[in-house]
Scaffold this active site. Structure first.
Site, PDB file in Angstrom:
ATOM      1  N   ASP A  31       0.824  -1.213   0.000  1.00 44.58           N
ATOM      2  CA  ASP A  31       0.000   0.000   0.000  1.00 44.58           C
ATOM      3  C   ASP A  31       0.858   1.262   0.000  1.00 44.58           C
ATOM      4  OD1 ASP A  31      -1.978  -1.792   0.163  1.00 44.58           O
ATOM      5  OD2 ASP A  31      -2.728  -1.181   2.138  1.00 44.58           O
ATOM      6  N   TYR A  34       1.916   2.196  -3.412  1.00 44.23           N
ATOM      7  CA  TYR A  34       0.770   2.726  -4.143  1.00 44.23           C
ATOM      8  C   TYR A  34       0.525   4.184  -3.730  1.00 44.23           C
ATOM      9  CZ  TYR A  34      -4.075   3.215  -5.752  1.00 44.23           C
ATOM     10  OH  TYR A  34      -5.229   3.651  -6.344  1.00 44.23           O
ATOM     11  N   SER A  80     -35.676  -7.348 -14.543  1.00 48.81           N
ATOM     12  CA  SER A  80     -35.502  -8.054 -13.274  1.00 48.81           C
ATOM     13  C   SER A  80     -35.497  -9.552 -13.549  1.00 48.81           C
ATOM     14  CB  SER A  80     -36.591  -7.653 -12.291  1.00 48.81           C
ATOM     15  OG  SER A  80     -37.831  -7.968 -12.845  1.00 48.81           O
ATOM     16  N   LEU A  81     -35.466 -10.337 -12.495  1.00 49.19           N
ATOM     17  CA  LEU A  81     -35.333 -11.787 -12.655  1.00 49.19           C
ATOM     18  C   LEU A  81     -36.538 -12.505 -12.064  1.00 49.19           C
ATOM     19  CD1 LEU A  81     -31.636 -12.154 -11.448  1.00 49.19           C
ATOM     20  CD2 LEU A  81     -32.450 -12.654 -13.756  1.00 49.19           C
ATOM     21  N   GLU A 111     -23.991 -17.676 -10.920  1.00 48.10           N
ATOM     22  CA  GLU A 111     -23.412 -16.520 -10.216  1.00 48.10           C
ATOM     23  C   GLU A 111     -24.132 -16.320  -8.889  1.00 48.10           C
ATOM     24  OE1 GLU A 111     -24.323 -13.200 -12.736  1.00 48.10           O
ATOM     25  OE2 GLU A 111     -23.447 -14.131 -14.513  1.00 48.10           O
ATOM     26  N   LYS A 113     -26.255 -14.151  -6.286  1.00 55.07           N
ATOM     27  CA  LYS A 113     -27.158 -13.010  -6.417  1.00 55.07           C
ATOM     28  C   LYS A 113     -26.810 -12.028  -5.305  1.00 55.07           C
ATOM     29  CE  LYS A 113     -31.924 -11.752  -7.284  1.00 55.07           C
ATOM     30  NZ  LYS A 113     -32.039 -10.576  -6.439  1.00 55.07           N
ATOM     31  N   ASP A 115     -26.744  -8.918  -2.917  1.00 58.03           N
ATOM     32  CA  ASP A 115     -27.857  -8.180  -2.337  1.00 58.03           C
ATOM     33  C   ASP A 115     -27.470  -6.713  -2.146  1.00 58.03           C
ATOM     34  OD1 ASP A 115     -30.316  -7.752  -1.333  1.00 58.03           O
ATOM     35  OD2 ASP A 115     -29.992  -8.789   0.570  1.00 58.03           O
ATOM     36  N   GLU A 171     -23.855  -4.830  -9.533  1.00 55.22           N
ATOM     37  CA  GLU A 171     -24.485  -4.556  -8.248  1.00 55.22           C
ATOM     38  C   GLU A 171     -23.508  -3.788  -7.366  1.00 55.22           C
ATOM     39  OE1 GLU A 171     -27.541  -5.755  -8.286  1.00 55.22           O
ATOM     40  OE2 GLU A 171     -28.223  -6.022  -6.214  1.00 55.22           O
ATOM     41  N   LYS A 288     -27.923 -18.260 -15.645  1.00 60.62           N
ATOM     42  CA  LYS A 288     -28.197 -17.627 -16.940  1.00 60.62           C
ATOM     43  C   LYS A 288     -27.775 -18.582 -18.044  1.00 60.62           C
ATOM     44  CE  LYS A 288     -27.120 -13.168 -14.900  1.00 60.62           C
ATOM     45  NZ  LYS A 288     -26.081 -12.156 -14.703  1.00 60.62           N
ATOM     46  N   LYS A 312     -33.578 -18.376  -4.943  1.00 65.28           N
ATOM     47  CA  LYS A 312     -33.398 -17.626  -3.701  1.00 65.28           C
ATOM     48  C   LYS A 312     -33.116 -18.555  -2.521  1.00 65.28           C
ATOM     49  CE  LYS A 312     -34.506 -13.597  -3.429  1.00 65.28           C
ATOM     50  NZ  LYS A 312     -35.515 -12.619  -3.780  1.00 65.28           N
ATOM     51  N   CYS A 406     -27.593 -11.029  40.466  1.00 64.19           N
ATOM     52  CA  CYS A 406     -27.309 -12.107  39.521  1.00 64.19           C
ATOM     53  C   CYS A 406     -28.288 -13.260  39.750  1.00 64.19           C
ATOM     54  CB  CYS A 406     -25.877 -12.586  39.719  1.00 64.19           C
ATOM     55  SG  CYS A 406     -25.485 -14.099  38.824  1.00 64.19           S
ATOM     56  N   CYS A 409     -26.186 -16.398  41.223  1.00 63.87           N
ATOM     57  CA  CYS A 409     -25.537 -16.441  42.530  1.00 63.87           C
ATOM     58  C   CYS A 409     -26.019 -15.362  43.501  1.00 63.87           C
ATOM     59  CB  CYS A 409     -24.019 -16.350  42.376  1.00 63.87           C
ATOM     60  SG  CYS A 409     -23.468 -14.690  41.928  1.00 63.87           S
ATOM     61  N   CYS A 430     -19.598 -16.997  41.683  1.00 61.67           N
ATOM     62  CA  CYS A 430     -20.726 -17.278  40.788  1.00 61.67           C
ATOM     63  C   CYS A 430     -20.457 -18.547  39.973  1.00 61.67           C
ATOM     64  CB  CYS A 430     -20.942 -16.104  39.841  1.00 61.67           C
ATOM     65  SG  CYS A 430     -22.320 -16.359  38.717  1.00 61.67           S
TER      66      CYS A 430
HETATM   67  S1  IVH Z   1     -28.855 -10.274 -13.878  1.00 59.93           S
HETATM   68  C1  IVH Z   1     -31.685  -9.642 -17.099  1.00 59.93           C
HETATM   69  N1  IVH Z   1     -27.152 -11.147 -12.122  1.00 59.93           N
HETATM   70  O1  IVH Z   1     -31.095  -8.913  -8.959  1.00 59.93           O
HETATM   71  C2  IVH Z   1     -30.963  -9.983 -15.875  1.00 59.93           C
HETATM   72  N2  IVH Z   1     -28.849  -9.660 -11.394  1.00 59.93           N
HETATM   73  O2  IVH Z   1     -33.987  -9.437  -9.505  1.00 59.93           O
HETATM   74  C3  IVH Z   1     -30.871  -8.842 -14.954  1.00 59.93           C
HETATM   75  N3  IVH Z   1     -28.735  -9.099  -9.030  1.00 59.93           N
HETATM   76  O3  IVH Z   1     -31.921  -5.915 -10.559  1.00 59.93           O
HETATM   77  C4  IVH Z   1     -30.094  -9.048 -13.772  1.00 59.93           C
HETATM   78  N4  IVH Z   1     -26.949 -10.284  -8.551  1.00 59.93           N
HETATM   79  O4  IVH Z   1     -29.953  -5.912  -8.955  1.00 59.93           O
HETATM   80  C5  IVH Z   1     -28.221 -10.374 -12.324  1.00 59.93           C
HETATM   81  N5  IVH Z   1     -25.538 -11.992 -10.672  1.00 59.93           N
HETATM   82  C6  IVH Z   1     -26.617 -11.214 -10.897  1.00 59.93           C
HETATM   83  C7  IVH Z   1     -27.232 -10.472  -9.866  1.00 59.93           C
HETATM   84  C8  IVH Z   1     -28.351  -9.707 -10.160  1.00 59.93           C
HETATM   85  C9  IVH Z   1     -27.872  -9.469  -8.074  1.00 59.93           C
HETATM   86  C10 IVH Z   1     -29.902  -8.215  -8.801  1.00 59.93           C
HETATM   87  C11 IVH Z   1     -29.963  -7.060  -9.756  1.00 59.93           C
HETATM   88  C12 IVH Z   1     -31.303  -7.160 -10.436  1.00 59.93           C
HETATM   89  C13 IVH Z   1     -32.063  -8.055  -9.525  1.00 59.93           C
HETATM   90  C14 IVH Z   1     -33.073  -8.852 -10.324  1.00 59.93           C
END
Ligand code: IVH
Length: 682
Positions: A31, A34, A80-81, A111, A113, A115, A171, A288, A312, A406, A409, A430
């Site tokens: 570090d 750097y 979204s998923l 991958e 997910k 949060d 994310e 995916k 999930k 306590c 004791c 105690c």
């Molecule tokens: S792919 C079309 N990959 O989950 C696919 N999303 O419920 C779009 N997220 O809005 C998302 N990890 O914020 C993807 N490895 C990952 C993810 C991921 C977290 C979140 C992301 C998205 C939400 C969908």
């Protein structure tokens, strides 16, 4: 090389080292090195403001707050998923994919997910020009200036071959460690802590002042692309991620390609196992379809792709009620309030209790008996109450009152001002504290009772053969021989060891008593101050009694006058001797025949007032031996280097402390110097 070239070279080096550090997790330089590059660049830019460009690594944090965020229309919508909450739902997804594609098996990119919150980064000619939140998927907020402060987001891509316009998606998260520290800081400043890392990350990114965002420990992991113009990407998702990585973007290392449903389930199970050792929160895994031509063939439904699914994890947070709050006594006497809960299934098990840590925590969260609360159980971590659902508070909800005695004791429960933890003052008396106290009493650096191991102490206490440390000296060989894993011979040996331990020193004896914060160094200081140097015709045991009596009567002020003893330690000592139980045990010990020789008169200590820091590996002694020897000569040994440090003693492989000493101009000694120092002092 002219200044402009030097500046460009430094920027390239810094970008490369960022990549090593944030993307590969494999820094090439320390570090400090750097920091030197960064400083040189800053200095050159300060002297030549006309050469500063927005993609320079020095330009992460802007100086003014915004009035509000602009809007960003996502040219490619941020989708979204779909979720799967069981293996069956996952199997259903895989079946649909295979049927539509008319294949037997599909390869998936697997991958975690993450949060956090979804962010889009737009790079033009490799330079970061825009960062945006997902918003409703069609329109988000322009958070460019905040995103720029995140160190794992490159301001300029490295390497070659990236498209002219490239939108990267991922994310933004806050790792646990940073979240914990942030909340500590927020609370210290009187603010309201964040409920969880995701909220903290979201709150941090929505700051109008980027200087605030810059102080928040945010990170970004990329998981895909949006808009791509003026260039081509590979034809598989997994390969695209690999390219992103080469260009300096951070991609989670544990992404895999798996085959079919079986591969998906195995990956899910693996991530479920490692989930709690990850430095950040994940709430599931994402699968995916890896081949882009297959993704295209599958297309979208409503707002989610048909080629991806989020499997999930079971919820780690659930709603339940607090039936009661009572307290548990820990081994150091710490009193922990525990909420008794209406049983609830969370994080894969039924939870009936949750720790409330201490009174302040209860007050901060305002938990009352009868409240509805969110309980969290993450992995093997003890279940916790995250927060109260105030809207559901019943009228008759009751506040918790810390008991004064306590429950085990009956001794007073005390809470020292400025400390969060209330403690049972019962000490050696105690039962909840007894086992640990006895183990400490017998340990090598205390009374050094050979053969009295932890297991044996536990048996002795559980079978009620001893109640306190003094009872040890009443044990006989026959009783001992009847215990598990003990024979006649080891029983006799232990009796002999107990006898031998009676001839000790005052400092060992004081250390053995286990008075809070009285370690070996303090015990030694006390022995010097209160031990009598000669008996004046008294017997050994009379002298021992007189020594203890003197200490027990010492006032807070007298104690504080002793070197190395501050108000907190002095207070612990006074309180310890105030408890009648402790005095009784000491009396019994002395009656059993524990004695020590008269205190040797010590001359002025040669290293009094000096502070040393030990670092690296020593060859002739261990660091803790060196520490003891230095302390014996009156020196202080500290763990961190400051300008007040007398000298740093550096062994082999000394690291950052040595560097810091050099930076501060603190003298550095080697092992030979140390030996000379100890000899001259002795
Ligand atoms: S792919 C079309 N990959 O989950 C696919 N999303 O419920 C779009 N997220 O809005 C998302 N990890 O914020 C993807 N490895 C990952 C993810 C991921 C977290 C979140 C992301 C998205 C939400 C969908």
């Amino acid at each position: 090389m002219n200044i402009r070239q030097r500046i460009e070279k430094l920027r390239d080096q810094i970008r490369y080292h960022n990549y090593r550090y944030y993307v590969l997790d494999d820094p090439e330089i320390p570090d400090a090195e750097y920091d030197r590059l960064m400083r040189e660049l800053q200095e050159l830019e300060a002297g030549h403001p006309e050469l500063v460009t927005p993609d320079s690594p020095t330009q992460r944090v802007g100086a003014q707050a915004l009035e509000g965020f602009g809007e960003v229309r996502h040219e490619v919508p941020m989708l979204s998923l779909e979720n799967a909450f069981s293996d069956e739902e996952l199997a259903e997804f895989d079946r649909r994919v295979r049927e539509r594609l008319e294949v037997d098996e599909v390869e998936y990119a697997a991958e975690p997910k993450l949060d956090g919150l979804a962010i889009s980064l737009l790079y033009e000619e490799g330079v970061l020009v825009r960062g945006a939140t997902r918003g409703d998927g069609a329109t988000g907020e322009d958070v460019t200036r905040n995103v720029r402060t995140i160190h794992s987001v490159p301001l300029r891509l490295i390497g070659k071959g990236y498209p002219r316009r490239l939108e990267v998606r991922g994310e933004v998260i806050m790792p646990h460690e940073g979240f914990r520290k942030l909340n500590e800081r927020v609370q210290a400043e009187g603010g309201k802590p964040f409920v969880n890392p995701r909220n903290a990350a979201a709150g941090s990114l929505r700051q109008l002042d980027p200087r605030i965002t810059a102080r928040r420990p945010l990170e970004m992991y990329c998981y895909g692309v949006g808009l791509v113009e003026g260039g081509r990407l590979p034809n598989r998702h997994s390969r695209i991620l690999a390219r992103l990585r080469d260009w300096g973007l951070r991609v989670y290392k544990g992404i895999e390609t798996v085959r079919g449903l079986g591969g998906c389930i195995a990956y899910y199970e693996k991530m479920e196992r490692v989930r709690n050792s990850l430095p950040f929160d994940i709430d599931g895994v994402v699968f995916k379809v890896d081949r882009l031509d297959q993704q295209q063939a599958l297309g979208f439904v409503a707002r989610a792709p048909r080629w991806a699914i989020a499997r999930k994890f079971p919820a780690q947070e659930e709603l339940t009620r607090v039936l009661d709050i009572d307290v548990q006594v820990g081994r150091t006497g710490a009193i922990t309030p525990v909420a008794r809960l209406e049983p609830v299934f969370v994080g894969g098990v039924t939870v009936t209790n949750a720790t409330l840590h201490n009174e302040d925590e209860i007050r901060r969260k305002d938990v009352r008996i009868g409240d509805w609360v969110i309980v969290r159980r993450a992995g093997d971590v003890i279940p916790e109450i995250v927060r109260v659902v105030k809207e559901r508070r019943p009228r008759n909800a009751r506040r918790f009152v810390m008991p004064r005695k306590c429950p085990v004791c009956g001794s007073d429960i005390e809470r020292v001002e400025g400390e969060a933890i209330a403690r049972c003052s019962g000490g050696l008396y105690c039962p909840a504290q007894r086992k640990e106290a006895i183990k400490h009493f017998a340990s090598r650096r205390a009374m050094d009772i050979e053969g009295l191991g932890d297991k044996l102490v536990e048996q002795l206490v559980d079978q009620e053969l001893i109640h306190d440390v003094a009872d040890l000296y009443r044990l006989d060989a026959d009783t001992l021989a009847g215990l598990e894993r003990m024979g006649q011979k080891s029983a006799r040996n232990l009796i002999r060891a107990l006898e031998a331990s009676k001839h000790t020193s005052l400092e060992r004896f004081l250390f053995a008593l286990g008075i809070r914060e009285v370690g070996e160094v303090t015990a030694r200081a006390l022995a010097r101050a209160f031990g009598s140097s000669d008996g004046k015709g008294m017997s050994d045991s009379e002298r021992a009694r007189a020594d203890i009596e003197r200490l027990a009567r010492a006032s807070q002020e007298e104690l504080e006058a002793i070197p190395d003893i501050g108000p907190v330690v002095a207070d612990h000592i006074v309180r310890f001797f105030k408890q009648p139980h402790n005095r009784e045990v000491i009396d019994k010990l002395l009656q059993a025949g524990i004695t020590w020789p008269p205190q040797e008169q010590v001359a002025e200590q040669p290293l009094q007032g000096k502070t040393y820091v030990l670092t690296g590996t020593l060859s002739r002694m261990t660091r803790s031996e060196a520490k003891e020897k230095l302390q014996a000569l009156g020196a202080k040994v500290s763990g961190s280097v400051s300008s007040k440090t007398t000298a740093v003693i550096a062994g082999e492989k000394a690291g950052s402390k040595l560097a810091r000493a050099e930076k501060l101009g603190v003298p550095v000694l080697d092992e030979d110097d140390l030996v000379a120092l100890l000899e001259q002092g002795a």
